[in-house]
Design an enzyme around this catalytic site. Structure first.
Site, PDB file in Angstrom:
ATOM      1  CG  ASP A 219      -0.387  -0.424   2.512  1.00 44.52           C
ATOM      2  OD1 ASP A 219       0.806  -0.825   2.551  1.00 44.52           O
ATOM      3  OD2 ASP A 219      -1.088  -0.332   3.541  1.00 44.52           O
ATOM      4  CG  ASP A 243      -2.219  -7.547 -12.713  1.00 41.18           C
ATOM      5  OD1 ASP A 243      -1.901  -7.249 -13.882  1.00 41.18           O
ATOM      6  OD2 ASP A 243      -3.404  -7.595 -12.318  1.00 41.18           O
TER       7      ASP A 243
HETATM    8  C1  IPM Z   1      -1.180  -8.495 -17.393  1.00 46.91           C
HETATM    9  C2  IPM Z   1      -2.657  -8.754 -17.571  1.00 46.91           C
HETATM   10  C3  IPM Z   1      -2.949 -10.210 -17.237  1.00 46.91           C
HETATM   11  C4  IPM Z   1      -2.575 -10.444 -15.783  1.00 46.91           C
HETATM   12  C5  IPM Z   1      -4.395 -10.651 -17.501  1.00 46.91           C
HETATM   13  C6  IPM Z   1      -4.814 -10.367 -18.932  1.00 46.91           C
HETATM   14  C7  IPM Z   1      -4.609 -12.097 -17.161  1.00 46.91           C
HETATM   15  O1  IPM Z   1      -3.413  -7.888 -16.810  1.00 46.91           O
HETATM   16  O2  IPM Z   1      -0.371  -9.122 -18.092  1.00 46.91           O
HETATM   17  O3  IPM Z   1      -0.830  -7.666 -16.551  1.00 46.91           O
HETATM   18  O4  IPM Z   1      -3.387 -10.190 -14.876  1.00 46.91           O
HETATM   19  O5  IPM Z   1      -1.472 -10.909 -15.540  1.00 46.91           O
HETATM   20 MN    MN Z   2      -2.245  -6.453 -15.676  1.00 47.46          MN
END
Ligand code: IPM
Ligand code: MN
Length: 353
Positions: A219, A243
């Site tokens: 965070d 992500d």
């Molecule tokens: C990324 C994308 C993917 C993830 C999705 C499309 C599954 O958001 O490559 O960051 O969450 O890893």
């Molecule tokens: Mn992503």
């Protein structure tokens, strides 16, 4: 080098940006005396439509027998809006990552001089920001045990010491090659999995005495990235946090259409933009091809071909300086350039150099 490249265009804007990546790769190979053979595979929603499987066996085989994969994007709203769908395009991407053992996702976040004012953040905050996020890619909640019923659902944030150690090692080694500052991002004040990450990282620290290692809760890291992105040199984190933080990171550059990534590990490496398939823009020739083109630069650099990568980066910078950019950057002001026009301009630059 004689390159064998698996090209996976996927869905949405994927096929359009894929063409630009392929053309740039071909132009660079010609310019530097490499040969390249492109073979195409299906993945994502288009593969579900064709054969009912988002990552068919033939595509896996193609990836395995290639030197590298040039991947574009997967995703289709017809699946997003249907929580009962049995197969999803994204499963194709996850299957590819898992089956190729691509545990290390390298996502550089950089600023481009002439785009500093495109960032919604103030110039004095983003100017000079340049860091790498290393995201663990084959573990954690994405792949841990899942359960789904009408009343209860869970995902498990499962990590083993071995998985943690190998990704931390990538982080330490990148830091060593850069400004020797590694930030381990976790949530060790709450999550057991994060406490193991922190313990393993602390145990590894003495092996990298030249690297200054610090620890930050996710965070706080999310806030620090926006308040003071120049603080970071290399950050390493688990799958889910990585992500989220890298989407946030794209804001620093000014457009999601600019950030490439490399996924590496046990088998063939994959080079892809961090953005998704942007289905609303499909076929409109407005998608920014630069993230895909920069992923080709990362591909060359992975194989130790620094000059090739440098020429692509130089061509991209020149296109931005010349105002030859898609609407995400030009904001519909001035001359309009489409996906194809930006790609063609960069290819031309590379040929003339
Ligand atoms: C990324 C994308 C993917 C993830 C999705 C499309 C599954 O958001 O490559 O960051 O969450 O890893
Ligand atoms: Mn992503």
């Amino acid at each position: 080098m004689n390159f064998k490249i698996a090209v996976l265009p996927g869905d949405g804007i994927g096929p359009e940006i894929s063409v630009q990546g392929v053309d740039v790769m071909a132009a660079v190979c010609e310019r530097f005396g490499h040969t390249v053979e492109f073979k195409y595979g299906i993945v994502g929603a288009s593969a579900i439509d064709a054969v009912g499987d988002p990552f068919p066996k033939e595509t896996l085989e193609l990836c395995k027998e290639s030197d590298a994969v040039l991947f574009s994007a997967v995703g289709d709203p017809k699946f997003d809006n249907d929580p009962t769908a049995k197969v999803r395009p994204e499963q194709g991407l996850l299957a590819m990552r898992k089956q190729l053992g691509l545990f290390a996702n390298i996502r550089p976040v950089e600023t481009f001089k002439c785009l500093i004012d495109k960032s919604p953040l103030k110039r004095e905050i983003v100017d000079g920001a340049n860091f790498i996020c290393i995201r663990e890619l084959t573990g954690g909640m994405y792949f841990g045990k899942k359960f789904e019923s009408d009343d209860v659902a869970y995902d498990t944030n499962h990590y083993t010491r071995k998985e943690i150690e190998r990704i931390l090692r990538v982080g330490f080694e990148y830091a060593r090659k850069r400004n020797k500052h590694l930030t381990v991002v976790d949530k060790a004040n709450v999550l057991a999995s994060s406490r193991l990450w922190r313990k393993v990282a602390q145990e590894m620290e003495p092996q990298f005495p030249d690297v200054k290692t610090d620890y930050m809760f996710v965070d706080n890291a999310a806030m620090k990235m926006i308040l003071d992105p120049r603080f970071f040199d290399v950050m390493v984190t688990e799958n889910t946090f990585g992500d989220i933080l890298t989407d946030e990171g794209s804001v620093i550059s000014g457009s999601m259409g600019l950030l490439p990534s490399a996924s590496t590990g046990e088998s063939t490496p994959v080079f892809e933009p961090i953005h998704g398939s942007w289905p609303q823009a499909k076929g409109l020739n407005i998608a920014n091809p630069l993230a895909q083109i920069l992923s080709v630069a990362m591909l060359f650099e992975y194989f130790g071909l620094a000059e090739e990568g440098k020429l692509i980066r130089e061509a991209v910078d020149a296109s931005l300086d010349a105002g030859v950019s898609t609407p995400d950057i030009t904001g519909n002001k001035g001359t309009q350039y489409g996906t194809r026009e930006v790609g063609a301009w960069i290819v031309e630059y590379i040929r003339k150099k």
